[in-house]
Motif scaffolding. Structure first.
Motif, PDB file in Angstrom:
ATOM      1  N   CYS A  28       0.750  -1.305  -0.144  1.00  0.00           N
ATOM      2  CA  CYS A  28       0.234   0.327  -0.131  1.00  0.00           C
ATOM      3  C   CYS A  28       1.061   1.358   0.003  1.00  0.00           C
ATOM      4  CB  CYS A  28      -1.071   0.362   0.728  1.00  0.00           C
ATOM      5  SG  CYS A  28      -2.398   1.414   1.674  1.00  0.00           S
ATOM      6  N   ARG A  31      -0.793   4.639   3.243  1.00  0.00           N
ATOM      7  CA  ARG A  31      -0.312   4.566   4.029  1.00  0.00           C
ATOM      8  C   ARG A  31      -1.314   5.833   5.139  1.00  0.00           C
ATOM      9  NH1 ARG A  31       5.514   2.266   3.386  1.00  0.00           N
ATOM     10  NH2 ARG A  31       4.799   0.990   2.362  1.00  0.00           N
ATOM     11  N   CYS A  32      -2.078   5.326   4.941  1.00  0.00           N
ATOM     12  CA  CYS A  32      -2.974   5.869   6.291  1.00  0.00           C
ATOM     13  C   CYS A  32      -2.803   6.088   7.756  1.00  0.00           C
ATOM     14  CB  CYS A  32      -4.953   5.682   5.988  1.00  0.00           C
ATOM     15  SG  CYS A  32      -5.247   5.541   4.499  1.00  0.00           S
ATOM     16  N   CYS A  35      -4.006   3.413  10.639  1.00  0.00           N
ATOM     17  CA  CYS A  35      -4.720   1.790   9.427  1.00  0.00           C
ATOM     18  C   CYS A  35      -4.219   0.794  10.276  1.00  0.00           C
ATOM     19  CB  CYS A  35      -3.629   2.157   8.094  1.00  0.00           C
ATOM     20  SG  CYS A  35      -3.504   0.566   7.607  1.00  0.00           S
ATOM     21  N   TRP A  41       1.231  -3.049   4.466  1.00  0.00           N
ATOM     22  CA  TRP A  41       1.751  -1.825   3.400  1.00  0.00           C
ATOM     23  C   TRP A  41       3.466  -1.964   2.509  1.00  0.00           C
ATOM     24  CZ3 TRP A  41       2.446   2.371   7.441  1.00  0.00           C
ATOM     25  CH2 TRP A  41       0.874   2.969   7.882  1.00  0.00           C
ATOM     26  N   GLY A  72      -3.938  -3.111   2.625  1.00  0.00           N
ATOM     27  CA  GLY A  72      -3.236  -3.220   1.463  1.00  0.00           C
ATOM     28  C   GLY A  72      -4.281  -2.146   0.239  1.00  0.00           C
TER      29      GLY A  72
HETATM   30  S1  SF4 Z   1      -4.590  -0.351   3.369  1.00  0.00           S
HETATM   31 FE1  SF4 Z   1      -6.145   1.051   3.427  1.00  0.00          FE
HETATM   32  S2  SF4 Z   1      -6.815   1.770   5.372  1.00  0.00           S
HETATM   33 FE2  SF4 Z   1      -4.403   1.712   4.957  1.00  0.00          FE
HETATM   34  S3  SF4 Z   1      -2.887   3.000   4.632  1.00  0.00           S
HETATM   35 FE3  SF4 Z   1      -3.336   1.462   2.806  1.00  0.00          FE
HETATM   36  S4  SF4 Z   1      -5.422   2.136   1.796  1.00  0.00           S
HETATM   37 FE4  SF4 Z   1      -5.485   2.907   3.941  1.00  0.00          FE
END
Ligand code: SF4
Length: 219
Positions: A28, A31-32, A35, A41, A72
């Motif tokens: 991902c 990276r909120c 999360c 990630w 992800g």
């Molecule tokens: S997995 Fe989803 S909630 Fe987590 S950081 Fe990535 S987009 Fe954001």
């Protein structure tokens, strides 16, 4: 075609209607903060072949009521995602729900290139400080898009009703290495409450939650 995969599970009962096949992609870039899936990630070190994955999930596809794809960030791997969903479409007529942390507007190219692959889409990043009252969503800024007739039939109620007690349930899974894994939409603080409960009973636990920046007012 190779795909970064985190895990697959059946049945998942907390991410859409019915008993669903859950597919979590690995990697991902969004990276909120806050999360709860920070373990997804990093980019997959050993991607899997989509054909092999489809062969392994085929028995579950025959039984499930729907498929939920999350991560992800599924759209970090657009070609592999389209290949996977296309193969699933060939094998099954169940609904497909996909999550993305990208805004819908950024995904329109993908959706136009592969129309009908996804029935319902939840877009936009998780925002920890927003309220959380809507079904299937970690924060209320996230939007549900009903993209096909099947999506409208299966998910219309998910935008009309607020989250109730049934939406607060989590699926608990235990993998081959003894790691406990939760699927669903936890409430704010659920992970901390779980850790506190386990600690009170003498267990040690770590979770994959990403930290959230806390702003302090200067004195
Ligand atoms: S997995 Fe989803 S909630 Fe987590 S950081 Fe990535 S987009 Fe954001």
């Amino acid at each position: 075609m190779k795909l970064g995969l985190s895990r697959v599970h059946f049945p998942v009962t907390t991410l859409g209607p019915g008993r669903r096949l859950g597919i979590w992609l690995q990697g991902c870039s969004i990276r909120c903060p806050g999360c709860i899936s920070a373990d997804t990630w990093r980019v997959a070190e050993q991607p899997v072949d989509v054909a092999d994955l489809v062969a392994s999930i085929a028995p579950w596809l025959a039984q499930c009521d729907g498929v939920t794809v999350s991560g992800g960030e599924p759209f970090d791997q657009p070609q592999a995602l389209a290949t996977l969903l296309g193969r699933i479409r060939q094998l099954s007529s169940v609904d497909i729900l996909a999550y993305s942390g990208h805004p819908y507007e950024k995904l329109q190219g993908f959706l136009a290139a592969w129309p009908g692959l996804i029935d319902a889409l939840i877009s936009d990043p998780f925002e920890f400080h927003r309220p959380q009252t809507k079904r299937l969503r970690g924060s209320d800024n996230q939007r549900l898009h009903l993209l096909t007739e099947r999506g409208r039939e299966r998910f219309a109620g998910y935008d009309e009703q607020p989250a109730g007690p049934a939406d607060r349930q989590l699926d608990v899974m235990l993998d081959d290495e003894g790691v406990v894994w939760l699927a669903g939409i936890p409430r704010r603080g659920d992970m901390q409450r779980l850790q506190d409960l386990l600690r009170a009973q003498g267990h040690f636990s770590i979770t994959s939650e990403a930290p959230v920046a806390v702003c302090k007012t200067p004195r």
